[in-house]
Design an enzyme around this catalytic site. Structure first.
Site, PDB file in Angstrom:
ATOM      1  N   ASP A 294     -81.743 -65.468 -44.598  1.00 34.19           N
ATOM      2  CA  ASP A 294     -81.810 -64.409 -43.592  1.00 34.19           C
ATOM      3  C   ASP A 294     -81.098 -63.169 -44.141  1.00 34.19           C
ATOM      4  OD1 ASP A 294     -79.170 -65.278 -43.328  1.00 34.19           O
ATOM      5  OD2 ASP A 294     -79.100 -64.798 -41.197  1.00 34.19           O
TER       6      ASP A 294
ATOM      7  N   SER B  65     -77.270 -59.846 -39.247  1.00 33.97           N
ATOM      8  CA  SER B  65     -77.823 -61.143 -39.609  1.00 33.97           C
ATOM      9  C   SER B  65     -79.352 -61.129 -39.742  1.00 33.97           C
ATOM     10  CB  SER B  65     -77.354 -62.184 -38.589  1.00 33.97           C
ATOM     11  OG  SER B  65     -77.816 -63.458 -38.925  1.00 33.97           O
TER      12      SER B  65
ATOM     13  N   ASP C 122     -76.475 -66.309 -44.393  1.00 37.57           N
ATOM     14  CA  ASP C 122     -75.792 -67.522 -43.920  1.00 37.57           C
ATOM     15  C   ASP C 122     -76.796 -68.597 -43.497  1.00 37.57           C
ATOM     16  OD1 ASP C 122     -76.517 -66.236 -41.602  1.00 37.57           O
ATOM     17  OD2 ASP C 122     -74.514 -66.233 -40.702  1.00 37.57           O
TER      18      ASP C 122
ATOM     19  N   ASP D 228     -78.300 -61.718 -43.929  1.00 33.48           N
ATOM     20  CA  ASP D 228     -76.926 -61.745 -44.451  1.00 33.48           C
ATOM     21  C   ASP D 228     -76.621 -63.054 -45.175  1.00 33.48           C
ATOM     22  OD1 ASP D 228     -76.912 -63.217 -42.061  1.00 33.48           O
ATOM     23  OD2 ASP D 228     -74.788 -62.832 -41.737  1.00 33.48           O
TER      24      ASP D 228
HETATM   25 MG    MG Z   1     -77.180 -64.686 -40.504  1.00 34.95          MG
END
Ligand code: MG
Length: 452
Positions: free
Chosen positions: A235, A97, A239, A237
């Site tokens: 960010d 993440s 999300d 990844d």
């Molecule tokens: Mg994330």
């Protein structure tokens, strides 16, 4: 790794030290063993260690007889969406993440595209601990194949969001998993897109994978210099999304969340909005204007998602930019968030800076009290009653995550740190004076319990 393998964001740790190829293979094998899946989709972010861990996880899946569909570099919400859309039995995302580049991790999703809840994670963990893997005969091993199904996700976002204004958006994927899909989708929505850091690079050379006021200073500068309408960053990844307004200022997470929640509440009479215990009371003030209700959960997007599903809520989010839009799916989704926020600005005929200042801002104070790890459990157990009697005027009390009291003019949250020998206090007040008074009372009480 010591202790529990899974946290609220799946498995996370230093790549090739804690999160090794052997562990990834065991997780793959355990997923194949536990839920008897036939088909698993696998995706990864841009980290240097992600391809290595992906191949290992796939090997584990195949050895357990599951077929693996490898989606390559995709944002986490795309992996979650495609798990359901491609009718897979599970999904595995290789990512850490927003953590620094040397970290990595694995997050598992069920057939509904929801992150594994504690119960499913425990099952996987137990299989790994007991090494009770299902090993398939050579003739029946699973098969792997590469798949690129991003267009299914892009189409779904474009169906949910129709924009009529040609927004000039500066998009900053920060060299993470949204690097090509975010600019592509925003262009597809009719925006004029300027891209920054839109190449895959696991060293994250441009900025930290965590978008915040500090890391987005260069983006803010570009938005201002170009006279763009908005800046958006994701960010590692994808999300989480964070925004820069048309004046080049970072859009405060709590206020943006509260203003957007109010818009959703206005569109849906009596709506339930979900957030975590740490979010500002700004969200209650804003949502109450439209007779909506705010429900608070533990910190962690998994808990927010579960509560949204349980209560049939219309929206949920955490003040780190992780927003969940159940009209598409239950995974926090940065790209969808940016599309829906632009749509909201259009609907309200406003610019981002004006939109955000609708939400009030309150002083927040944070304080830590040192406390031995061995004493934390006792203190947190005693704390609820002591805190409630110290603040007899409290309106609401919650123990979903530490102890949280809603007061007449603010709130106090006391939690034990998960990693450090500390008890953490967070206070928000209508004024700084009120916040200080609440904090003083709370700190005295916690210190007294620590001494006992
Ligand atoms: Mg994330």
């Amino acid at each position: 790794m010591n202790g529990k393998l899974f946290g609220s964001s799946g498995v996370r740790g230093l790549a090739n030290v804690e999160v090794t190829p052997s562990l990834a293979a065991e997780i793959g094998a355990a997923v194949a063993t536990c839920s008897k899946p036939l088909k698993v989709v696998v995706g990864r972010d841009t980290r240097t260690s992600s391809a290595m861990l992906e191949d290992a996880a796939v090997a584990g899946l195949l050895s357990g007889g599951a077929d693996a569909w490898q989606l390559g570099i995709v944002p986490t919400p795309v992996l979650a969406f495609l798990t359901k859309r491609l009718k897979a039995d599970a999904g595995i995302m290789i990512t850490a993440s927003h953590n620094p580049p040397q970290y990595n991790g694995l997050k598992i999703f069920n057939a509904d595209g929801m992150a594994y809840a504690m119960k499913s994670q425990d099952k996987v963990e137990e299989t790994i601990r007991k090494k009770k893997f299902k090993r398939i005969d050579w003739a029946d091993l699973g098969e792997s194949q590469r798949a690129d199904e991003n267009r299914l996700y892009a189409e779904a976002v474009c169906r949910k969001t129709k924009l009529s204004r040609k927004w000039h958006v500066v998009v900053d994927p920060g060299c993470g998993a949204t690097y090509s899909l975010a600019p592509h989708i925003l262009k597809g929505l009719g925006c004029r897109v300027t891209s920054l850091n839109a190449q895959a690079d696991g060293f994250f050379p441009a900025r930290s994978p965590e978008p915040n006021m500090e890391s987005l200073k260069p983006l803010a500068k570009v938005v201002k210099c170009l006279g763009a309408d908005v800046g958006v960053a994701y960010d590692g990844d994808g999300d989480r999304a964070a925004f820069i307004d048309e004046k080049g200022n970072f859009a405060d997470f709590d206020r943006t969340l509260a203003a957007y929640a109010a818009h959703v509440a206005e569109q849906n009479a009596g709506a339930v909005i979900v957030t975590n215990v740490e979010a500002s009371m700004s969200i209650e003030k804003m949502v109450a204007q439209h007779h909506g209700k705010v429900v608070r959960t533990r910190v962690g997007d998994v808990y927010v998602s579960e509560e949204i599903k349980k209560r049939k809520a219309v929206f949920g989010g955490e003040p780190c930019g992780a927003w969940i839009h159940p009209q598409l799916h239950y995974c926090p989704d940065g790209i969808l968030t940016s599309a829906l926020l632009l749509k909201t600005l259009e609907d309200e005929d406003t610019e981002l800076s004006e939109f955000v200042v609708q939400a009030p801002v309150y002083p927040t104070i944070r304080k830590n009290v040192a406390c031995k790890n061995t004493h934390k459990h006792r203190i947190m157990k005693q704390l609820g009653d002591s805190l409630r009697s110290a603040f007899p005027e409290h309106k609401e009390t919650s123990d979903v995550d530490g102890v949280r009291l809603t007061l007449e003019e603010g709130w106090i949250l006391v939690r034990a740190s998960g990693t450090e020998p500390l008890i953490r206090l967070t206070v928000e007040g209508e004024s700084l004076r009120t916040a200080n008074n609440i904090m003083e009372k709370g700190t005295l009480l916690v210190k007294k319990l620590v001494k006992e």
